[in-house]
Motif scaffolding. Structure first.
Motif: not given
Lengths: 289, 284
Positions: A99, A103, A117, A120-121, A162, B26-27, B29-34, B36-37
């Motif tokens: 993690y 992170i 990003i 797009f979202m 973010w 937090s995963l 929020f922080f990682i999903l967007p990346m 996703w693209i």
């Protein structure tokens, strides 16, 4: 002889900084007293006319207000979420090393990519946020989130979170790890509850780190240009205009370099005041101890 | 005593559960967007426009990558970005290694003022510097040139690099320099054979920092670059995502290829970088 060698070594750095930072700074302040335009070479001194114009410019005041609110809200929220994240990462549970190593990803990637990003979202038809909203029956909320004056500004705040919250978390964690475990043990024996331990041990223990992080990020957020410029350009209807974006638009889109420079000078002034207050508080704190 | 112990164990379990919930959120929020693209960079335009998260197998394609690599100017921008960032890294390494060594080893008059002065430049609004910078670059005849961009971007990275390396050099005993000096090696040899091997972690951090800051820069490039010969990835990304008919699959592919290099380099230096970034604040 040896001393001269030392100067010789540091001179390239000083030359670069003088040509590309110090001189532009002085020149920028000088230009703020002129009617310089990017379209013509000739210009003349007009005293403080630019600053007078600024006083009557509603967009300037709006941008100033947005800049202050954005910086304040973003830094406070980052601080809170950063502390939560640091607490989480302090727990010794399986999976934590992995993690911790992923992170910070959002902090490393270019801001331009982050904006892409999220653009797009946020799309109303193909955006991830709206697909989710539609699927849980909140169709009325569907919109292009950067295109709505109501939601654009909060979304910009979200982008700042973010990017930077993981860095806060990691930095606070590093500071927390320097607090001796014996402090907590003896507090526990004295019967201190979780909040008391946080307030009397953790917070003072990471005080320095908090001050450094807040200072860096106040400067960074207040000066940040690319998040808003690339995401909204200050729109819709000036709802996300901040000072750096307004300066850029004045100097490069409206070609009013003189006026743009005067707003930039005001930004510098505000940051200087912030730093002076910070140093005064810092000094008083030292004195008390 | 027994009761207390059970109690702390319960607290531990509770904390663990709360931590996992925070980790999950937090995963997302922080990682999903990346993710996703990255995922959408392999989907066809039609598949993306179905507005569904799970696409049918037919909706997957490598075409986005093939298109941007063959049809568009993407490879050219990529090469520009690599060139600029590498040059910034090399130059900032050379300048800051020498500079930091000078600051650390020699009794320079006004050393404190130099350090403070260089560091305070971090506070200056870049948008204010930009107007005169434009004129400086113009009068040096470096407009729309790689070198112009590189020299200007140096001001973004030099303060941190100098500060970071100076701190590193300070921890290396000066006896080592003297020993090398007695052996008859000159300054450059001292640096290469004695100092740099010990300061390698710090040097890596500085190199990473320079590369990524330059790679990410939009502001300076947007003003100094005026043609395809000098445009970088951050510029093309803006152009792509603000055109009228947006090919989102291709945009995602460009974004992915822009992000991945930074993530790879970061994976190598992460630990040292975090140590370096936090060391200054922890020292006091």
């Amino acid at each position: 002889m040896d001393k001269r060698k030392g100067y010789f070594l540091i001179i390239p750095a000083i030359i670069i900084m003088c040509i590309f930072t110090l001189y532009p700074l002085i020149e920028g302040i000088r230009v703020s007293f002129t009617d310089k335009s990017m379209l013509r070479a000739k210009y003349s001194y007009i005293g403080i006319d630019n600053y007078k114009q600024m006083l009557g410019d509603p967009i300037f005041w709006l941008s100033l207000w947005h800049s202050l609110i954005l910086t304040g809200v973003v830094v406070i929220l980052q601080l809170i979420f950063g502390l939560i994240l640091a607490w989480t990462m302090k727990q010794k549970i399986p999976g934590m090393p992995i993690y911790k190593s992923i992170i910070m990803a959002s902090w490393v990637i270019p801001v331009a990519a982050t904006v892409t990003i999220f653009k797009f979202m946020a799309q109303s038809d193909v955006g991830f946020i709206n697909i989710i909203l539609k699927s849980i029956g909140l169709k009325s909320l569907v919109r292009y989130w950067f295109g709505d004056p109501l939601t654009a500004f909060p979304l910009i705040i979200l982008l700042h979170l973010w990017r930077n919250v993981p860095f806060y978390g990691i930095a606070f964690l590093a500071a927390m790890q320097t607090i001796p475990a014996s402090f907590y043990e003896s507090a526990e024996i004295d019967g201190a509850n979780a909040f008391q331990r946080f307030w009397y041990i953790t917070l003072p223990g990471i005080r320095n780190m908090i001050i450094v992080m807040v200072t860096i990020h106040v400067l960074w957020t207040f000066n940040n240009f690319d998040f808003i410029y690339l995401a909204t350009g200050g729109g819709p209807v000036n709802s996300t205009d901040v000072l750096p974006v307004y300066v850029y638009r004045q100097s490069w889109d409206s070609y009013a370099a003189g006026y743009g420079a005067s707003i930039g000078t005001v930004m510098l002034l505000i940051l200087s005041i912030y730093l002076i207050i910070y140093l005064l508080i810092q000094e008083r704190g030292e004195y008390k101890r | 005593m027994k009761g207390l112990r059970l109690n702390t164990r319960q607290i531990k379990i509770r904390d663990g559960i709360v931590a996992y919930i925070i980790i999950f959120i937090s995963l997302c929020f922080f990682i999903l967007p990346m993710i996703w693209i990255f995922y959408c960079s392999f989907r066809t335009q039609e598949s993306i426009f179905t507005g569904k998260i799970i696409a049918s197998l037919k909706g997957f394609t490598f075409n986005n990558y093939i298109k941007i690599l063959s049809v568009t100017d993407f490879p050219r921008y990529f090469v520009n970005s690599v060139k600029i960032s590498s040059l910034v890294t090399i130059l900032s390494l050379i300048i800051s290694i020498f500079g930091a060594y000078g600051l650390s080893r020699y009794d320079i008059k006004g050393k404190k003022i130099v350090i403070l002065g260089i560091f305070s430049t971090q506070m200056f609004p870049q948008v204010l510097l930009l107007i005169p910078l434009f004129l400086v670059v113009f009068s040096l005849n470096l407009m729309n040139s790689i070198l112009g961009i590189v020299l200007t971007q140096l001001i973004l990275v030099l303060p941190f690099c100098l500060w970071m390396l100076e701190g590193y050099f300070d921890t290396i005993p000066i006896d080592l320099d003297d020993a090398a000096k007695i052996d008859g090696s000159n300054l450059i040899q001292q640096l290469i054979y004695v100092i740099l091997p010990i300061a390698a972690p710090g040097t890596m951090v500085v190199a990473f920092y320079s590369f990524v800051v330059s790679w990410s820069d939009y502001l300076i490039v947007s003003v100094i670059s005026q043609s395809q010969n000098t445009a970088t990835l951050t510029l093309i990304m803006r152009r792509l995502s603000s055109s009228l008919l947006i090919r989102w699959g291709q945009v995602c592919a460009v974004a992915t290829l822009t992000i991945v290099p930074t993530l790879i380099i970061f994976a190598f230096v992460q630990k040292k970088l975090i140590e370096g970034l936090t060391a200054g604040a922890l020292k006091e």
